[in-house]
Design an enzyme around this catalytic site. Sequence first.
Site, PDB file in Angstrom:
ATOM      1  N   HIS A 202      78.773  42.030   2.335  1.00  0.00           N
ATOM      2  CA  HIS A 202      79.347  43.183   3.188  1.00  0.00           C
ATOM      3  C   HIS A 202      78.087  43.970   3.512  1.00  0.00           C
ATOM      4  O   HIS A 202      77.115  43.858   3.011  1.00  0.00           O
ATOM      5  CB  HIS A 202      80.428  43.793   2.386  1.00  0.00           C
ATOM      6  CG  HIS A 202      79.823  44.646   1.118  1.00  0.00           C
ATOM      7  ND1 HIS A 202      79.749  44.069   0.150  1.00  0.00           N
ATOM      8  CD2 HIS A 202      79.492  45.906   0.951  1.00  0.00           C
ATOM      9  CE1 HIS A 202      79.392  44.740  -1.002  1.00  0.00           C
ATOM     10  NE2 HIS A 202      78.936  45.898  -0.342  1.00  0.00           N
TER      11      HIS A 202
ATOM     12  N   HIS B  94      77.763  48.106   4.608  1.00  0.00           N
ATOM     13  CA  HIS B  94      78.329  49.608   4.742  1.00  0.00           C
ATOM     14  C   HIS B  94      78.056  50.054   6.135  1.00  0.00           C
ATOM     15  O   HIS B  94      76.948  50.034   6.619  1.00  0.00           O
ATOM     16  CB  HIS B  94      77.807  50.413   3.682  1.00  0.00           C
ATOM     17  CG  HIS B  94      78.075  49.820   2.354  1.00  0.00           C
ATOM     18  ND1 HIS B  94      79.170  50.422   1.566  1.00  0.00           N
ATOM     19  CD2 HIS B  94      77.352  49.081   1.493  1.00  0.00           C
ATOM     20  CE1 HIS B  94      78.957  49.941   0.466  1.00  0.00           C
ATOM     21  NE2 HIS B  94      77.952  49.264   0.343  1.00  0.00           N
TER      22      HIS B  94
END
Length: 288
Positions: free
Chosen positions: A209, A211
């Site tokens: 992922h 941010h």
Amino acid sequence: MALTPPTPSDDAPVPASPSVAAPPRPAPGAPTLPGQADISREIAARHNAAERDRAAGVLAPDHPARDFAPYRSTTARHPRRPPVEIDHRVDPEAVELGGPAFGVTDVSDLDADLTRQHTGEPLGERITVTGRVLDRTGRPVRGQLVEIWQANAAGRYAHRRDRHPAPLDPHFTGVGRCLTDDAGRYAFTTIKPGAYPWRNHHNAWRPAHIHFSFFGSAFTQRLITQMYFPGDPLFPYDPILGSVTDPAARARLVAAYDHELNVPERSLGYRWDVVLDGPSATWIEEGR
């Protein structure tokens, strides 16, 4: 509203045993971490409850629960009292909440290319991540400061709190920023981050992922979320992504591979649009 600099927090890797042959034994009296099956059952129960609420016509929430029990640390860190309203007429320093302002002279092209911020090439799969920042009516949000931070290709953050025994990359810091253009478009060149372990439960791993932070025009408007990659096998096991109980909202956190965004012989392309508010908003981490 998070006002601290972008750093790995609860979901970041924590110190692990240097031995790869056997996991460390818990200290006497130490609490036993739940297993993945326990966490998965808790996530499923909350998703089923949310589905029953939707079927009954209950208004869907617009951000994840602050105390999502499968994400263990939320039970200890979420606010339990309503926010305190600040009257700027009484507190003249409240005007500080309206700044700073960022302009084109503050952000350079180098900030948006995380692969060119050091003297050498970082290791890993180069990617381009781009999309538009929109309001609830689909209008572009111009001049928006967009910040990203992420782990490297081995799943490690360049941060002193991260002691996950994966290699650091001297040519990759994992932090970038840019301003949206007149069409609300942002673009980053970076390295696809790796998955990493964390101690929410036994054998816990976070999906890859990135941010994202959207700053608005003031500190108090800052929104933070995470972008995921399509087809990640860790999706069903992650209580952070699982805290988004609406399947449609969860899908909006996953970027789409876009072959037309590829840079030939250089990087693969992903498209991820962000809607800041309204019924189709991208879910954020800490409420609105």
